[in-house]
Design an enzyme around this catalytic site. Structure first.
Site, mmCIF file in Angstrom:
data_model
loop_
_atom_site.group_PDB
_atom_site.id
_atom_site.type_symbol
_atom_site.label_atom_id
_atom_site.label_comp_id
_atom_site.label_asym_id
_atom_site.label_seq_id
_atom_site.Cartn_x
_atom_site.Cartn_y
_atom_site.Cartn_z
ATOM 1 N N GLU A 15 -5.660 0.171 -7.347
ATOM 2 C CA GLU A 15 -3.820 0.716 -7.461
ATOM 3 C C GLU A 15 -3.725 -0.438 -8.316
ATOM 4 O O GLU A 15 -2.714 -0.978 -7.875
ATOM 5 C CB GLU A 15 -3.619 1.675 -6.085
ATOM 6 C CG GLU A 15 -4.586 2.493 -6.557
ATOM 7 C CD GLU A 15 -3.769 3.205 -5.103
ATOM 8 O OE1 GLU A 15 -3.486 4.082 -5.209
ATOM 9 O OE2 GLU A 15 -3.393 2.311 -4.036
ATOM 10 N N SER A 36 0.386 -1.146 -0.276
ATOM 11 C CA SER A 36 -0.058 0.466 0.084
ATOM 12 C C SER A 36 1.133 1.185 -0.011
ATOM 13 O O SER A 36 0.478 2.387 0.176
ATOM 14 C CB SER A 36 -1.161 0.256 1.569
ATOM 15 O OG SER A 36 -0.032 0.131 2.265
ATOM 16 N N HIS A 87 -3.015 -2.829 -5.984
ATOM 17 C CA HIS A 87 -3.222 -2.242 -4.502
ATOM 18 C C HIS A 87 -4.767 -2.474 -4.400
ATOM 19 O O HIS A 87 -5.463 -1.950 -4.870
ATOM 20 C CB HIS A 87 -2.551 -1.030 -4.162
ATOM 21 C CG HIS A 87 -3.144 -1.030 -2.853
ATOM 22 N ND1 HIS A 87 -3.242 0.196 -2.662
ATOM 23 C CD2 HIS A 87 -3.108 -1.533 -1.812
ATOM 24 C CE1 HIS A 87 -3.504 0.707 -1.339
ATOM 25 N NE2 HIS A 87 -3.911 -0.765 -1.067
ATOM 26 N N ASN A 118 -3.203 5.934 -0.228
ATOM 27 C CA ASN A 118 -2.958 6.244 1.133
ATOM 28 C C ASN A 118 -2.101 7.676 1.368
ATOM 29 O O ASN A 118 -1.513 7.576 2.309
ATOM 30 C CB ASN A 118 -2.500 4.454 1.277
ATOM 31 C CG ASN A 118 -2.745 3.535 1.616
ATOM 32 O OD1 ASN A 118 -3.706 3.818 2.760
ATOM 33 N ND2 ASN A 118 -2.374 2.600 1.365
#
Length: 291
Positions: free
Chosen positions: A152, A119, A140, A190
């Protein structure tokens, strides 16, 4: 490249979620872990989550049974090597991930695509520890994997176009949506989300509000479905801290400094839902704020 077989390394929350959605999409899955107990728990979780889908009318029971039959488990990393696509979903520590890719190297087919569910960690750096950086990228998934629609896709500096296209095809077959991100610390989600959580912890640390009021303020004032401290407990406070450390180290900006209170909770082993205590105490019938 046609992807038919998926290797998943790690049977935790993310790993079992990835195995769940891959098997429902018709892929043959081999899930590995270093613990047989972890593999047993993962299969119980997958079976329970699929059964919930069946009870809600979202999944025919025959499809559930077929999907479960497509998942194999193993303690031997060598069993992963014959897969078309490997997704590493181990703990968010770079040294652990590097060791996994190095141990996996002798068992891989020449055309196997390697990916990481990291992440926040550099895809380029992880790829450099493999023998195929052009066939390596970030894959991800969001948590919980069976529910969240976004994936992602992160290219490293050497990732080639066929590898990206093959992974994009998998995302589309899963019925999810891909967001392409550049290989910078935290990627997109993130980079935005975890600093917000960290700021919420600072708000708690500085006494601006207590746990209940901070979460209520963001749910009712910003229409968030879950308060930031509740969300931190769901993600895992150790994961939040690891991501903040990656952002702080990688971007060299003091605005990404992890809150000392977040560090204290992790040092205490209060990691959130998975340990029954975090910003909330989950040991009773209802979660109770710990501050």
């Amino acid at each position: 490249m046609s992807i038919q077989t998926i290797g998943v390394i790690g049977a935790g929350q993310m790993g079992n979620g990835i195995a769940h959605v891959m098997s429902l999409a018709g892929y043959d899955v081999v899930m590995s872990d270093i613990s047989q107990d972890a593999l047993n728990r993962a299969m119980e979780t997958i079976r329970s989550n699929m059964s919930r889908q069946v009870s809600r009318g979202k999944l025919p029971e025959t499809e559930m049974n077929a999907a479960l039959a497509r998942i194999k488990t193993t303690l031997d990393l060598a069993d992963i090597g014959a897969s078309d696509l490997v997704i590493e979903a181990a703990t968010e520590r770079e040294t652990v991930k590097q060791a996994i890719f190095e141990d996996l190297r002798p068992h891989l087919r020449p055309d196997t695509i390697l990916t990481s569910n990291t992440s926040s960690i550099s895809i380029t750096r992880l790829a450099s520890r493999t023998d195929r950086p052009e066939k390596f990228m970030g894959f991800h998934f969001m948590n919980p994997v069976p529910v969240m629609k976004l994936v992602e896709l992160i290219r490293g500096i050497a990732t080639d176009e066929p590898t990206y296209r093959a992974c994009l095809g998998v995302v589309e077959r899963l019925g999810k949506t891909a967001a392409s991100a550049e290989d910078f610390p935290g990627f997109i989600v993130n980079r935005i989300l975890v600093p917000m959580i960290n700021e919420a912890v600072y708000t708690l640390y500085e006494g601006v509000g207590n746990v209940k009021s901070i979460d209520m303020a963001m749910k009712l004032g910003a229409n968030h479905p879950m308060g930031p401290l509740e969300l931190a407990d769901f993600i895992g406070l150790d994961t939040c801290l690891a991501i903040m450390n990656v952002l702080h180290d990688g971007l060299a900006d003091t605005k990404y400094r992890p809150c000392p209170l977040l560090t204290k909770y992790v040092e205490a082993g209060w990691l959130g839902r998975k340990t029954k205590r975090g910003f909330y105490d989950y040991r009773g019938e209802e979660p109770v704020p710990t501050r």
